[in-house]
Design a protein around this motif. Structure first.
Motif, PDB file in Angstrom:
ATOM      1  N   ASP A  95      -0.704  -3.235  -4.477  1.00  0.00           N
ATOM      2  CA  ASP A  95       0.187  -3.605  -3.378  1.00  0.00           C
ATOM      3  C   ASP A  95       1.213  -4.638  -3.817  1.00  0.00           C
ATOM      4  OD1 ASP A  95      -2.453  -2.696  -2.412  1.00  0.00           O
ATOM      5  OD2 ASP A  95      -1.623  -2.969  -0.414  1.00  0.00           O
ATOM      6  N   THR A 164      -1.868  -0.199   0.648  1.00  0.00           N
ATOM      7  CA  THR A 164      -2.430   1.037   0.098  1.00  0.00           C
ATOM      8  C   THR A 164      -3.239   1.842   1.118  1.00  0.00           C
ATOM      9  OG1 THR A 164      -3.996  -0.465  -0.981  1.00  0.00           O
ATOM     10  CG2 THR A 164      -2.431   0.670  -2.390  1.00  0.00           C
ATOM     11  N   SER A 252      -6.893   8.072  -4.594  1.00  0.00           N
ATOM     12  CA  SER A 252      -6.148   6.854  -4.286  1.00  0.00           C
ATOM     13  C   SER A 252      -7.108   5.686  -4.205  1.00  0.00           C
ATOM     14  CB  SER A 252      -5.386   7.012  -2.959  1.00  0.00           C
ATOM     15  OG  SER A 252      -4.536   5.911  -2.735  1.00  0.00           O
ATOM     16  N   LEU A 254      -7.286   1.112  -5.228  1.00  0.00           N
ATOM     17  CA  LEU A 254      -6.657  -0.116  -5.700  1.00  0.00           C
ATOM     18  C   LEU A 254      -6.865  -0.273  -7.195  1.00  0.00           C
ATOM     19  CD1 LEU A 254      -7.811  -2.824  -3.136  1.00  0.00           C
ATOM     20  CD2 LEU A 254      -5.546  -1.815  -3.323  1.00  0.00           C
ATOM     21  N   TRP A 315       4.838   4.626  -6.500  1.00  0.00           N
ATOM     22  CA  TRP A 315       4.674   4.134  -5.138  1.00  0.00           C
ATOM     23  C   TRP A 315       6.014   3.928  -4.437  1.00  0.00           C
ATOM     24  CZ3 TRP A 315       0.419   4.458  -2.427  1.00  0.00           C
ATOM     25  CH2 TRP A 315      -0.808   4.548  -3.101  1.00  0.00           C
TER      26      TRP A 315
END
Length: 327
Positions: A95, A164, A252, A254, A315
């Motif tokens: 992020d 996210t 997906s 982190l 992203w």
């Protein structure tokens, strides 16, 4: 043995090369790891495990400083402004390092210019959990069917707009829309812990979050993990199939990585990389990461820099496609 005259000794000494000065002790003060999120979430858990593993390696106390707010931007800005002497580290995540530059019109830091990469820590896959507010939804197809039947009535949590979890859910919904449409209500929170609490209390219907947090939510059976956003099933969430089994080739989650402020001396960056990589071999650290459905992934600073560039490109496209931006 005859003794040389004092003048001869002085002349001989003058011809010898100067000895290299002793390296200053480093670090010469306690070290802090800044986390951009509140205590209790994954970033805090991993930061504290890293601090514990680093302490004996650095010979100094290593503490975690939580600076939550603005999708991690407050903590990132504080880390970027810190003295670049190796006494401040930053636990960056996808992020803060790859999404925020596109989600925010103005950032108080630049993820590439303001940080010196140290090492990747790990990738943490997401699990999708449905809470007690929807007892009839026991699997992923049922969740999507409910979203189509009552657009905007099923809600999902995240730890912020353009985070996210938000973008991951939007990617799922976009993949499911087709001709029938699939819409959910997004309910953003300030961090992972309050979002978890809201889902477990039945205030929000579902949440895509790191697998370790998802596992902790499902222990009492009131909430159910209906899918994992990983390429293969996860040991810590048995019975929750990968999204690919439902025709959605989406993995997906982190990634987390350690950075120092820009302009940290190269020799300090090298020492930090060595210490962080060794810390990731500590059994206690490996176990903390394993409990979150991941494994440590130490890298070189150069490999982490390249990862950041790739992730910002990827992203950025997702943020533009979803329109998930903030002022």
């Amino acid at each position: 043995m005859p003794q040389l005259p004092r003048r001869a000794l002085l002349r001989a000494a003058a011809t010898l090369p100067l000895a290299a000065p002793a390296l200053a002790a480093w670090p010469d003060r306690p070290v802090r790891i800044i986390s951009g999120f509140a205590p209790g979430g994954l970033n805090d858990i991993v930061s504290r495990a890293m601090a514990q593993a680093l302490t004996p390696l650095l010979g100094q106390g290593v503490m975690v400083e939580n600076r939550p707010g603005a999708g991690g931007s407050i903590g990132a800005a504080a880390a970027a402004r810190a003295t670049p002497d190796g006494s401040t580290l930053w636990m960056g995540i996808v992020d803060t390092q790859a999404i925020n530059p596109f989600a925010y019109k103005s950032l108080p830091y630049d993820p590439e210019r303001d940080f010196a990469p140290i090492s990747l820590v790990a990738h943490f896959p997401f699990g999708l959990v449905v809470g007690p507010s929807r007892p009839g939804i026991t699997d992923f197809p049922a969740l999507m069917a409910a979203a189509r039947a009552a657009p905007g009535r099923i809600s999902y949590a995240s730890w912020g707009i353009a985070s996210t979890p938000h973008l991951a859910m939007e990617r799922i919904l976009r993949a499911q829309r087709g001709d029938q449409g699939a819409e959910m209500l997004h309910v953003p929170f300030t961090s992972q812990a309050p979002a978890m609490q809201a889902v477990m209390a039945g205030q929000v219907d579902c949440f895509a979050l790191p697998a370790g947090g998802a596992e902790s939510m499902t222990r009492d059976g009131r909430t159910r993990a209906v899918a994992v956003m990983a390429r293969a099933p996860l040991e810590i969430l048995p019975g929750a199939p990968p999204l690919s089994t439902h025709g959605i080739p989406l993995s997906s989650g982190l990634w987390k990585a350690i950075y120092a402020p820009a302009r940290t001396p190269p020799e300090v960056v090298a020492r930090l990389n060595g210490a962080v990589r060794e810390a990731m071999t500590a059994p206690a650290f490996i176990e903390v990461v394993r409990q979150q459905g991941a494994v440590p992934e130490p890298t070189t600073p150069e490999d982490l820099a390249e990862l950041g560039r790739r992730e910002r490109q990827a992203w950025g496209e997702v943020v533009r496609a979803t329109g998930a931006t903030l002022g």
